[in-house]
Design a protein around this motif. Structure first.
Motif: not given
Length: 253
Positions: A85, A87, A89, A92-93, A95, A104, A107, A205
């Motif tokens: 992910l 985004g 947030n 997220c993986d 950021v 988000i 992806s 998320l």
């Protein structure tokens, strides 16, 4: 390093703020890899030119070799079944802490045919994916094939952009997506580490979808790639591929 474990490499792209923001995101990520090559300073470059008339060993090195990058691996299983992910947030993986980026935004994941895709998650500004500079235009709630299909192999440059905010270049190594080992790795990656509904609810998320308004409203519709097949006395033959269903093509003369 096991190349079979690599899903993709992601580099900063563009110029100005787009590049600097992407570079900062990569610097902050635990998935960061240092550049393969170090750019010589101006003084070092001048000394090398005076010392030898032989070409440098890295004369044909890609510009990407001088850039840091994100490494995405099958063994780094995402926390959800939505893929890796990107985004604003903080959970997220990857950021992207910039104004205009959705909670988000998009992806990196796989479709039902185990092909690599970029998927926009109904972002307000939309996502743009270009293939060798073609098919510009941001789209929301859309997905783009970026690897695993024969049409992606000859493409030299795939660029992911959130318009006027940030840009990345993604490189997907070629793999045989039909092998049982590959299929199993994709399955585990797509499943994620936890039940998506419960985890996403806890992470906050996915807020309620908001309508697209203003000048940044992303477009809709299909994406077509053009492949020139040849030409003759009666004109040029071009094959148009629908990127949402690339097995279906149209010929134009």
């Amino acid at each position: 390093m096991d190349d079979a474990d690599i899903i993709a490499y992601i580099y900063p792209h563009g110029s100005g703020n787009d590049f600097e923001r992407a570079n900062a995101v990569i610097t902050a990520s635990p998935r960061r890899l240092a550049p393969r090559l170090i750019q010589p300073t101006i003084a070092e470059h001048s000394r090398q030119q005076r010392a030898s008339t032989e070409p440098p060993e890295d004369l044909d090195a890609s510009t990407l070799h001088y850039l840091q990058r994100l490494q995405v691996k099958f063994t780094n299983i995402p926390r959800t079944d939505k893929g890796l992910l990107f985004g604003s947030n903080p959970n997220c993986d990857v950021v992207l802490p910039y104004k205009g980026v959705s909670n988000i935004h998009f992806s990196l994941t796989f479709d039902k045919d185990n092909q690599h895709i970029i998927k926009d998650w109904n972002s307000r500004r939309g996502t743009q994916v270009t293939y060798d500079g073609d098919n510009r235009g941001a789209r929301s709630n859309f997905q783009w094939i970026i690897g695993g299909h024969k049409l992606a192999r000859p493409i030299r440059s795939i660029i992911i952009t959130i318009p006027n905010i940030i840009a990345f270049q993604i490189v997907v190594p070629s793999q045989n997506i039909q092998t049982p080992d590959y299929v199993e790795k994709v399955k585990k990656f797509k499943e994620g580490c936890a039940t998506a509904e419960s985890l996403l609810a806890g992470m906050g998320l996915f807020p309620p979808t908001r309508s697209h308004t203003g000048v940044h409203t992303p477009g809709e519709g299909e994406i077509h790639l053009k492949t020139r097949l040849g030409h003759g006395g009666f004109g040029v033959v071009i094959h148009y591929w629908n990127w949402l269903d690339p097995e279906i093509g149209l010929f134009s003369y």
